[in-house]
Design a protein around this motif. Structure first.
Motif, short mmCIF file in Angstrom:
data_model
loop_
_atom_site.label_atom_id
_atom_site.label_comp_id
_atom_site.label_asym_id
_atom_site.label_seq_id
_atom_site.Cartn_x
_atom_site.Cartn_y
_atom_site.Cartn_z
N GLU A 40 -75.99 4.78 -24.63
CA GLU A 40 -74.64 4.69 -25.20
C GLU A 40 -74.13 6.07 -25.60
O GLU A 40 -72.94 6.40 -25.39
CB GLU A 40 -74.67 3.75 -26.40
CG GLU A 40 -73.31 3.55 -27.05
CD GLU A 40 -73.39 2.63 -28.24
OE1 GLU A 40 -72.36 2.44 -28.92
OE2 GLU A 40 -74.50 2.08 -28.50
N ALA A 41 -75.00 6.90 -26.20
CA ALA A 41 -74.58 8.25 -26.58
C ALA A 41 -74.27 9.11 -25.35
O ALA A 41 -73.36 9.97 -25.39
CB ALA A 41 -75.67 8.90 -27.42
N ALA A 42 -75.03 8.91 -24.26
CA ALA A 42 -74.78 9.70 -23.05
C ALA A 42 -73.45 9.34 -22.39
O ALA A 42 -72.84 10.17 -21.70
CB ALA A 42 -75.93 9.51 -22.07
N LYS A 43 -72.99 8.11 -22.59
CA LYS A 43 -71.73 7.67 -21.98
C LYS A 43 -70.53 7.91 -22.88
O LYS A 43 -69.40 7.53 -22.52
CB LYS A 43 -71.82 6.19 -21.65
CG LYS A 43 -72.83 5.86 -20.56
CD LYS A 43 -72.86 4.36 -20.29
CE LYS A 43 -73.86 4.02 -19.19
NZ LYS A 43 -73.90 2.57 -18.89
N SER A 44 -70.72 8.53 -24.04
CA SER A 44 -69.60 8.76 -24.96
C SER A 44 -68.68 9.87 -24.43
O SER A 44 -69.06 10.68 -23.58
CB SER A 44 -70.13 9.12 -26.35
OG SER A 44 -70.81 10.37 -26.29
N ASP A 45 -67.49 9.90 -25.01
CA ASP A 45 -66.50 10.90 -24.58
C ASP A 45 -66.86 12.31 -25.04
O ASP A 45 -66.31 13.30 -24.50
CB ASP A 45 -65.12 10.52 -25.13
CG ASP A 45 -64.64 9.18 -24.58
OD1 ASP A 45 -65.13 8.78 -23.49
OD2 ASP A 45 -63.80 8.53 -25.24
N ARG A 46 -67.73 12.44 -26.01
CA ARG A 46 -68.07 13.77 -26.51
C ARG A 46 -68.79 14.61 -25.48
O ARG A 46 -68.80 15.84 -25.57
CB ARG A 46 -68.96 13.64 -27.76
CG ARG A 46 -68.29 13.00 -28.95
CD ARG A 46 -67.09 13.87 -29.43
NE ARG A 46 -67.47 15.23 -29.66
CZ ARG A 46 -67.91 15.69 -30.83
NH1 ARG A 46 -68.00 14.86 -31.87
NH2 ARG A 46 -68.21 16.98 -30.98
N LEU A 47 -69.41 14.00 -24.50
CA LEU A 47 -70.16 14.75 -23.48
C LEU A 47 -69.33 15.04 -22.23
O LEU A 47 -69.88 15.52 -21.22
CB LEU A 47 -71.42 13.96 -23.09
CG LEU A 47 -72.47 13.82 -24.19
CD1 LEU A 47 -73.67 13.03 -23.67
CD2 LEU A 47 -72.93 15.17 -24.71
N GLU A 48 -68.05 14.77 -22.26
CA GLU A 48 -67.21 15.14 -21.11
C GLU A 48 -67.05 16.66 -21.06
O GLU A 48 -66.75 17.30 -22.07
CB GLU A 48 -65.85 14.47 -21.23
CG GLU A 48 -65.90 12.96 -21.06
CD GLU A 48 -64.52 12.33 -21.12
OE1 GLU A 48 -63.54 13.12 -21.32
OE2 GLU A 48 -64.41 11.11 -21.00
N PRO A 49 -67.29 17.27 -19.90
CA PRO A 49 -67.17 18.73 -19.80
C PRO A 49 -65.72 19.21 -19.95
O PRO A 49 -64.77 18.46 -19.69
CB PRO A 49 -67.70 19.03 -18.39
CG PRO A 49 -67.49 17.78 -17.63
CD PRO A 49 -67.62 16.65 -18.61
#
Length: 393
Positions: free
Chosen positions: A80-89
């Motif tokens: 779930e954390a990997a699919k969050s918007d915070r990790l968008e480049p």
């Protein structure tokens, strides 16, 4: 391999942007793809790299992000954390925007002489990276990612612990090592003392092994020894010592009987002759002492009758005996024996009644467990009692 501290090796703090800056952008793809990215494998520790390479090939449907975390229970939160918007480049730089000096918290801990670890927590991303310092890695030495997980609550370092600097981690490890060495020295000294104690015990028991085997000397009884004739065996002499011992339960005392012989007989009675023979006419009958015959007998009439007896016309051979009680000790013993026999009989009767009562109770419980009601049980008992009555007749 893990780190090995030497005088010629200086370990620097990890460059988080260099190590983790290339891992963060690959996490969204790792949460959706079963094939690991080749550019991320050199950033992993040798153990985690081998885990990802071997286990990812065994499944073509499960995302390989699950292989980055050893705790299966945390894999859903990690996905779930990997699919969050915070990790968008970032659209321009193509990198995930992270202020490594402000957003990242790092703690260090040396586990042993060859293992140095660091835990980097990104609270805003709910991600935690466990770094391991590796040497001897074919792809290069330095800090590598040993595990990717989620941050713990309320503190991300609650289970890891650690300190904020490498120098402090090394100092704490040296102190704990010195304490361990001292405790091992104390335990070794205690073990040595224990060995000495065992040696002392062995020496103590060895004394008995050196003692020559021999039969203990026979201890004589403190009872007075009886004088026996020449030629008697030692065994006879041994048992002869108890001939003069008066049993504790014996009511007959020879010494008391000997003293009674010196006492004058009562009026009208004389001492019984030693042969215990009563002469009546021409018949001789030997009478033993018992409860009805005491140690006294009727006194013989005087040879010359008195003047009073002649004038009164009484028979000179007539003797008026005075009834005397038998031996009190013998009668008391008989009463005690009768009382003991009665008490014993009463106990036996009580035991038999108890046994019969318990047997009937046991049979009733057995019948009840088998489904037989009380009326049927009583009928069976009456039938058996009637049968016994017929047998007695």
């Amino acid at each position: 391999m893990a780190a090995s501290t030497t005088t010629t090796t200086t370990i620097l703090q990890p460059d988080l942007q260099q190590v983790l800056g290339h891992v963060l952008p690959t996490l969204p793809a790792a949460a959706a793809s079963a094939e690991p990215a080749e550019n991320i494998l050199p950033l992993l520790s040798p153990i985690l790299r081998q885990r990802v390479q071997l286990l990812s090939s065994s499944s073509n449907t499960d995302p390989w992000i699950r292989l980055l975390c050893y705790d299966v229970g945390k894999v859903p939160k990690l996905t779930e954390a990997a699919k969050s918007d915070r990790l968008e480049p970032h659209p321009v730089s193509g990198e995930v925007e992270v202020d490594w000096d402000y957003d990242a918290e790092t703690r260090y801990k040396r586990v042993d002489e060859e293992t140095l670890q660091a835990l980097v927590a990104l609270r805003d991303f709910n991600l935690a990276f466990r770094l391991v310092y590796c040497i001897g890695d074919p792809v290069g030495n330095g800090w590598k990612v040993g595990e990717v997980s989620v941050t713990e609550q309320p503190s991300p370092f609650s289970s890891f612990g650690g300190v904020s600097s490498l120098d402090e981690a090394e100092r704490q490890f040296k102190e704990s090592k010195s304490k361990t060495t001292q405790s091992n020295g104390l335990s070794s000294s205690r073990d040595a003392l224990g060995v000495d104690d065992e040696d002392d015990d062995d020496d103590y028991w060895a004394r008995y092994d050196a003692t020559p085997a021999r039969t203990p000397a026979i201890k004589r009884s403190p009872a007075p020894q009886a004088t026996r004739g020449v030629g008697a065996t030692e065994e006879e002499d041994y048992y002869a010592q108890y001939d003069d011992v008066q049993p504790a339960m014996d009511n007959h005392d020879p010494d008391e009987e000997a003293n009674l012989q010196d006492i004058a007989p009562p009026l009208g009675l004389g001492a019984r002759p030693s042969n215990h023979v009563v002469v009546t006419g021409s018949d001789e009958e030997e009478v033993e002492l018992n409860e009805t015959h005491g140690a006294w007998t009727l006194a013989n009439p005087p040879r010359s009758p008195s003047t009073h007896s002649r004038r009164s016309g009484d028979d000179p051979n007539l003797v008026h005996p005075h009834p005397r009680p038998a031996s009190s000790a013998g009668s008391n013993a008989s009463v005690e024996k009768l009382e003991a026999a009665a008490a014993k009989q009463e106990q036996n009767d009580f035991g038999v009644k108890q046994h019969v009562s318990r047997s009937i109770k046991s049979l009733f419980m057995l019948s009840r467990a088998s489904g037989i009601d009380r009326e049927e049980f009583e009928r069976l008992v009456r039938v058996e009692l009637d049968t016994l009555g017929l047998m007695e007749e």
